[in-house]
Design an enzyme around this catalytic site. Structure first.
Site, PDB file in Angstrom:
ATOM      1  N   GLU A 153       0.820  -1.219   0.000  1.00  0.00           N
ATOM      2  CA  GLU A 153       0.000   0.000   0.000  1.00  0.00           C
ATOM      3  C   GLU A 153       0.853   1.268   0.000  1.00  0.00           C
ATOM      4  O   GLU A 153       0.617   2.202   0.761  1.00  0.00           O
ATOM      5  CB  GLU A 153      -0.961  -0.001   1.193  1.00  0.00           C
ATOM      6  CG  GLU A 153      -1.949  -1.157   1.139  1.00  0.00           C
ATOM      7  CD  GLU A 153      -3.024  -1.107   2.213  1.00  0.00           C
ATOM      8  OE1 GLU A 153      -2.747  -0.608   3.310  1.00  0.00           O
ATOM      9  OE2 GLU A 153      -4.135  -1.602   1.938  1.00  0.00           O
ATOM     10  N   ASP A 202      -8.263  -9.009   4.175  1.00  0.00           N
ATOM     11  CA  ASP A 202      -8.017  -7.891   5.084  1.00  0.00           C
ATOM     12  C   ASP A 202      -9.075  -7.779   6.177  1.00  0.00           C
ATOM     13  O   ASP A 202      -9.949  -6.926   6.086  1.00  0.00           O
ATOM     14  CB  ASP A 202      -7.984  -6.579   4.276  1.00  0.00           C
ATOM     15  CG  ASP A 202      -7.459  -5.419   5.095  1.00  0.00           C
ATOM     16  OD1 ASP A 202      -6.981  -5.656   6.206  1.00  0.00           O
ATOM     17  OD2 ASP A 202      -7.535  -4.277   4.608  1.00  0.00           O
ATOM     18  N   GLU A 238     -12.531  -1.938  11.949  1.00  0.00           N
ATOM     19  CA  GLU A 238     -12.510  -1.160  10.708  1.00  0.00           C
ATOM     20  C   GLU A 238     -13.641  -1.567   9.768  1.00  0.00           C
ATOM     21  O   GLU A 238     -14.272  -0.719   9.143  1.00  0.00           O
ATOM     22  CB  GLU A 238     -11.148  -1.362  10.018  1.00  0.00           C
ATOM     23  CG  GLU A 238     -11.070  -0.760   8.630  1.00  0.00           C
ATOM     24  CD  GLU A 238      -9.745  -1.034   7.930  1.00  0.00           C
ATOM     25  OE1 GLU A 238      -8.828  -1.607   8.547  1.00  0.00           O
ATOM     26  OE2 GLU A 238      -9.640  -0.647   6.745  1.00  0.00           O
TER      27      GLU A 238
HETATM   28  C1  GCV Z   1      -2.416   0.555   8.407  1.00  0.00           C
HETATM   29  C2  GCV Z   1      -6.022  -1.930   5.491  1.00  0.00           C
HETATM   30  C3  GCV Z   1      -6.432  -0.679   6.204  1.00  0.00           C
HETATM   31  C4  GCV Z   1      -5.264   0.295   6.315  1.00  0.00           C
HETATM   32  C5  GCV Z   1      -4.113  -0.409   7.018  1.00  0.00           C
HETATM   33  C6  GCV Z   1      -3.746  -1.651   6.204  1.00  0.00           C
HETATM   34  C7  GCV Z   1      -2.638  -2.439   6.853  1.00  0.00           C
HETATM   35  O1  GCV Z   1      -5.753  -1.669   4.161  1.00  0.00           O
HETATM   36  O2  GCV Z   1      -7.509  -0.089   5.530  1.00  0.00           O
HETATM   37  O3  GCV Z   1      -5.698   1.412   7.049  1.00  0.00           O
HETATM   38  O4  GCV Z   1      -3.002   0.440   7.123  1.00  0.00           O
HETATM   39  O5  GCV Z   1      -4.883  -2.482   6.116  1.00  0.00           O
HETATM   40  O6  GCV Z   1      -2.958  -3.396   7.534  1.00  0.00           O
HETATM   41  O7  GCV Z   1      -1.488  -2.106   6.654  1.00  0.00           O
END
Ligand code: GCV
Length: 709
Positions: free
Chosen positions: A315, A388, A416
């Site tokens: 990411e 995720d 989340e």
């Molecule tokens: C910390 C998901 C979440 C992100 C998070 C990522 C991760 O994509 O939406 O906010 O980033 O996981 O675990 O690195």
């Protein structure tokens, strides 16, 4: 009506409530609520059994054990229990190690203490009716931290009204690394945090350390959590500057007596950003030298520093692949500089590349070739499922597939994808499902929980007075910590324990609320992503339905990528005829997941693209089953709400009202999820929604899709 604005409001709620003054029963005490034992018979037994405390040793940890016992017993038994000298007479609780207590050394505890190991404890009732002396309760361990864990365990017995007249307990943690990961940013915000601002007051540190930090450490130690990563995995290099190392050291000083080591998330390009180097190539000598100096500097300030957590090449985060090196090259660089100090690297396996054919396959594809190449002080940190933290995913196929690598499981305590702090979703059943899943890589085993050396939980704490943004959200912090200590504990036992410690031992409250907690996760699966669907949340904030999302910057973040609905059917074909993600599982799972006639309903659309008219085991068509599941989720929340309504007056008004209000929101939003989702999927199935108890959707699909709704 739920709106996107509400989502923002919910994030801000914790911030607004943060400075509230201390009140009775506002959730702050968590499960360490030491109130007078309400059962008169038990209370009399406990009072007779505990008239004094002997605590050997004078380390800060031994003092923490003494203070906790004194504080807990004072509250539970309703009077001051004196701390007395060793050798005193009476019904005593005697704690210590063979090294610091001649009494403990003389009790012949060698065998149970060898089972307790370095962090475990022994709790025994010694003496009895034929003995002229009253019985003694012994809390013994090999180390002071074991004594502290034993003290919390003893208090838990009283908090949950257990008999203590014939104790014979030996406990030791099954996992060595039990860690909270804070996604806290240096500006005080928290990524995916729903409980207010960060607990860490960075501007005030290191000079001022809030008393709350000690309560945070107490809560964690009561569960056996022994590490905390202070900053977000989307890390800023500044966290490794001298200024922030001093702040981390101040926190480490508060946490140390409670056995909690501090870790930091490290940004891979820190040598460039704060070190002035031109590269962060893990094989470049000046890069290695920079990290070695940085490790020395950190350990000079924090002698028991735990190590680094790293999100690399994921990411947008930088990593070794930017220099054509592997994850092993990157992890080993850091492992080598930490090894002389006894530090660890927790290297995350959460990776996915934009244009791969199936996001679910990528971590396995990238990491299994590296099995055996990581240093022994590297832990590969793997999310529970391949995508995720979704409401339900099959277990991550990396578990069992890397026998020569130390593995840790990453679980998300903060919700989340599960309704933030507002929706009551108890996560222990989700985690139990994954931990007990049989990988079958060796035929009959092992289970996921047996291939782990650690567990990391993405924290849900913040500066809201009740820590987690909702009283029930803290049940997930509790469950994570207890499962990290013993992944064999059941959700039912954990819910029972948490309810008794947090609210009351009144069975008329505990039993219905436990049932409600245990059904809540399946309810969320049903009203959000039933039958193996996944990642259908609104874009970005992930709150509320967004099955139509198809405009994310990259395809593998779109809902349409995951559900693949079309006129023929719905679901992601991961069979041999599709992306063949099933091939990443052991043979028996390939058979189970890969065949339409064998795959469990819970994973149906995760692995198969299924025709709308496909006949399900229930006798319904897929379309009718899908709509029935959505409505079932709404019904389950209605029933949770009715259960709660029936319990008015059984607990304090503050916590009762908070939960009542949030369940009302959850019911509206379960309905929102169901209406929006069935209307959207109906555009593909082109079939009517069978009459059900949810009735026709309240609004049109356009209404749900329009920004602001
Ligand atoms: C910390 C998901 C979440 C992100 C998070 C990522 C991760 O994509 O939406 O906010 O980033 O996981 O675990 O690195």
């Amino acid at each position: 009506m739920p709106t996107a604005a509400r989502c923002l409001a919910l994030v801000l709620l914790g911030l607004l409530t943060a400075p509230a003054a201390a009140r009775a029963e506002d959730g702050y005490e968590l499960w360490l609520r030491y109130v007078l034992v309400s059962d008169a018979t038990r209370l009399a037994q406990y009072r007779a059994a505990v008239t004094g405390i002997v605590v050997a040793g004078d380390s800060s940890t031994a003092r923490a054990a003494r203070d906790e016992l004194a504080r807990g017993l004072r509250g539970l038994l309703g009077s001051e229990i004196p701390v007395v000298r060793d050798g005193a007479r009476g019904a005593l609780v005697i704690t210590g190690t063979p090294a610091n207590s001649p009494t403990i050394a003389g009790l012949g505890l060698r065998e149970p203490l060898s089972r307790a190991g370095a962090e475990g404890y022994v709790i025994e009732t010694r003496g009895g009716s034929k003995d002229p002396q009253p019985p003694t309760i012994v809390i013994a361990a090999n180390t002071d931290i074991g004594v502290l864990y034993g003290a919390f365990a003893f208090l838990r017995l009283i908090q949950t009204h257990q008999p203590i007249d014939a104790l014979d307990i030996v406990e030791s943690p099954r996992l060595r690394h039990r860690i909270l990961d804070h996604w806290d940013n240096l500006d005080g915000t928290i990524e995916r945090g729903y409980a207010g601002a960060s607990l860490w007051d960075w501007p005030a540190l290191p000079d001022a350390t809030a008393p709350r930090y000690t309560d945070y450490a107490r809560a964690n130690a009561s569960l056996g959590i022994n590490g905390t990563v202070l900053n977000n995995v989307n890390a800023k290099a500044a966290s490794l500057t001298p200024e922030y190392i001093a702040k981390a050291a101040a926190l480490a000083g508060v946490f140390r007596p409670y056995g909690i080591r501090v870790y930091l998330s490290a940004r891979f390009t820190a040598p460039i950003e704060i070190g002035g180097l031109k590269t962060a190539d893990p094989l470049a000598p000046d890069v290695r030298a920079w990290w070695a100096r940085k490790a020395d500097e950190i350990y000079a300030a924090i002698p028991d520093f735990g190590g680094f957590l790293v999100k690399a090449n994921s990411e947008g985060q930088p990593g070794p692949q930017d220099y054509k090196r592997t994850h092993a090259d990157g992890a080993n660089l850091l492992a080598d500089v930490l090894a002389p100090h006894g530090g660890l690297v927790m290297w995350r396996a959460f990776v996915y590349a934009e244009n791969a054919d199936d996001r679910a396959k990528q971590a396995y594809a990238e990491f299994t070739p590296l099995d055996g190449l990581f240093r022994t002080n590297v832990l590969l940190q793997i999310k529970n499922g391949p995508i995720d933290f979704q409401p339900r995913e099959p277990f991550n196929p990396l578990f069992g597939a890397m026998p020569r690598t130390a593995l840790t499981i990453e679980l998300q305590i903060t919700k989340e994808y599960l309704g933030f702090a507002t929706h009551l979703v108890y996560l222990a059943p989700l985690w139990e499902e994954v931990l007990t899943a049989n990988t079958h890589v060796n035929g009959s085993g092992p289970a996921v929980r047996s291939v782990l050396q650690g567990a990391a939980g993405v924290a849900n704490t913040g500066s809201s007075r009740s820590w987690c943004g909702a009283v029930f959200a803290c049940a997930n912090w509790h469950a994570f910590g207890r499962l990290a200590w013993n992944p064999g504990l059941t959700s039912a036992a954990l819910a029972d324990e948490w309810l008794r410690m947090t609210f009351t031992n009144d069975a008329a409250f505990v039993e219905p609320v436990k049932a409600m907690m245990l059904t809540s996760r399946q309810a969320a699966v049903d009203y959000m992503t039933p039958l193996g669907l996944t990642h259908l949340m609104a874009r970005g904030h992930h709150y509320g339905p967004g099955p139509w999302v198809n405009d994310a910057g990259r395809p593998d973040q779109n809902s349409t990528y995951f559900h693949r609905a079309d006129a023929a059917g719905i679901g992601f074909d991961r069979t041999a005829g599709g992306s063949n993600a099933v091939a990443q599982y052991a043979a028996s799972w390939r058979e189970t997941f890969g065949r339409l006639d064998r795959v469990p309903d819970d994973y149906l659309l995760w692995f198969h693209h299924v025709a709308w008219d496909h006949l399900m085991a229930s006798g319904r068509t897929l379309w009718n089953e899908l709509t029935a599941r959505y409505c079932r989720g709404v019904e389950a929340v209605r029933s949770m709400r009715a259960t709660w309504a029936s319990l008015a007056g059984r607990i304090d008004a503050g916590r009762y009202e908070e939960t009542r209000g949030f369940l009302g929101i959850q019911e509206q939003e379960a309905r929102w999820w169901r209406d929006a989702s069935v209307l959207y999927f109906q555009t593909f199935s082109r079939q009517p929604i069978a009459p059900d108890s949810c009735g026709p959707p309240e609004h049109t699909l356009d209404y749900y899709r329009s920004p602001g709704n």
